[in-house]
Design an enzyme around this catalytic site. Structure first.
Site, PDB file in Angstrom:
ATOM      1  N   ASP A  73       7.636 -26.954 -43.184  1.00 22.85           N
ATOM      2  CA  ASP A  73       8.123 -27.852 -44.332  1.00 22.85           C
ATOM      3  C   ASP A  73       7.402 -28.746 -44.701  1.00 22.85           C
ATOM      4  O   ASP A  73       6.931 -29.558 -43.827  1.00 22.85           O
ATOM      5  CB  ASP A  73       9.601 -28.219 -43.858  1.00 22.85           C
ATOM      6  CG  ASP A  73      10.735 -27.451 -44.614  1.00 22.85           C
ATOM      7  OD1 ASP A  73      10.602 -26.695 -45.542  1.00 22.85           O
ATOM      8  OD2 ASP A  73      11.814 -27.470 -44.012  1.00 22.85           O
TER       9      ASP A  73
ATOM     10  N   GLU B  35      19.568 -21.494 -50.330  1.00 20.78           N
ATOM     11  CA  GLU B  35      20.296 -22.239 -49.234  1.00 20.78           C
ATOM     12  C   GLU B  35      21.954 -22.361 -49.749  1.00 20.78           C
ATOM     13  O   GLU B  35      21.851 -23.209 -50.757  1.00 20.78           O
ATOM     14  CB  GLU B  35      19.864 -23.311 -48.558  1.00 20.78           C
ATOM     15  CG  GLU B  35      20.642 -24.108 -47.583  1.00 20.78           C
ATOM     16  CD  GLU B  35      20.008 -25.002 -46.716  1.00 20.78           C
ATOM     17  OE1 GLU B  35      18.723 -25.198 -46.850  1.00 20.78           O
ATOM     18  OE2 GLU B  35      20.566 -25.637 -45.815  1.00 20.78           O
TER      19      GLU B  35
END
Ligand code: KIV
Length: 282
Positions: free
Chosen positions: A85, A183
């Protein structure tokens, strides 16, 4: 470099076998994930909340993620691809800084980076791709935007927001992202996006129709205390098992049952303390 690479993940679109991604932040968890046969290990910035005790993901830096990526890479995954990330503020300032930061994660052992956001990130995504670094997108609940979103909330629940998310997903795929995390969005939105884009979608709290699913390692193993979001399925209760094990150790130490004879080293001549005294005084 890990065994699986971005083109192989991209090629899984529509092959009928959902992709499996889990987070990992250190060598033992990466070994477990790889031995379990996952397709992708994500060194998520969720490390901030899951492992480092922060309230959100904003405190971790590129050096923190590089540190955890290197630990994951030292597991030398045989199958799983390692994606790292890009933390908040590592891809927001300039193209140069963005590319340098992405390179730090590749040098630490990742084969691709993930970053949050839609159309407004296209410039930075283009810069990273120009440096030959594969990019995974992330739409819906993007935790680095927690203050703009007013909390960790399900996104795109209304038509207009769903349309923006769809356009963003198409733009990310057209820009060259090899997959996109969705998400916490309604399943209808995730389904629509999954049908619209030519790259795999990987859902977390996005229903059953994505091309793959991702869960946080500590969530699926039940390692952390507290209520988990509704989409989390716990496959183990390792926190309880760990408490039981550590309590048993404490009990054994306090009662004199640990260490046993078999768990003890002895002086070379086998006579124990008297022999040691004799040797010292000779
Ligand atoms: O940081 C993370 O763990 C993530 C997943 C929730 C997709 O971004």
């Amino acid at each position: 470099m890990s065994a699986t690479a971005a083109p192989a993940i991209r090629a899984r679109k529509g092959d009928g076998t959902p992709l499996v991604m889990v987070t990992a932040y250190d060598t033992p968890s990466a070994r477990i994930a790889d031995d379990a046969g996952v397709d992708i290990i994500l060194v998520g910035d969720s490390v901030a909340m899951v492992v480092l005790g922060y309230e959100d993901t904003l405190s971790v830096t590129i050096d923190d993620i590089a540190h955890h990526t290197a630990a994951v890479a030292r597991a030398k995954p045989k199958n799983a691809m390692v994606v790292a990330d890009m933390p908040w503020m590592s891809y927001h300032v300039s193209r140069e800084e963005t590319v340098r930061n992405a390179a730090v994660l590749l040098r630490a052992g990742a084969s691709a980076v993930k970053l949050e956001g839609g159309s407004k990130r296209l410039d930075m995504i283009g810069a990273i791709l120009d440096a030959e670094i594969p990019v995974m997108g992330h739409l819906g609940l993007t935790p680095q935007s927690v203050h703009m979103m007013g909390g960790f909330k399900v996104q795109a629940k209304e038509f207009d927001a769903a349309k923006v998310l769809l356009d963003d997903a198409v733009a990310l795929a057209e820009a060259g992202c090899f997959s996109i995390v969705l998400e916490c969005v309604p399943d209808a939105v995730a389904t629509m996006v999954t049908e619209a884009v030519p790259v795999p979608t990987i859902g977390i709290g996005a229903g059953a129709n994505c091309d793959g699913q991702v869960l946080v390692f500590h969530d699926l193993l039940g390692l952390n205390a507290g209520r988990a979001p509704k989409f989390v399925r716990r496959y183990a209760d390792l926190r309880s098992d760990a408490i039981t094990a550590v309590a048993a150790f404490a009990d054994d130490v306090r009662s004199g049952r640990y260490p046993s004879e078999a768990e003890t080293y002895h002086f070379a001549d086998g006579t124990g303390v008297p022999g040691l005294y004799q040797a010292a005084n000779a």
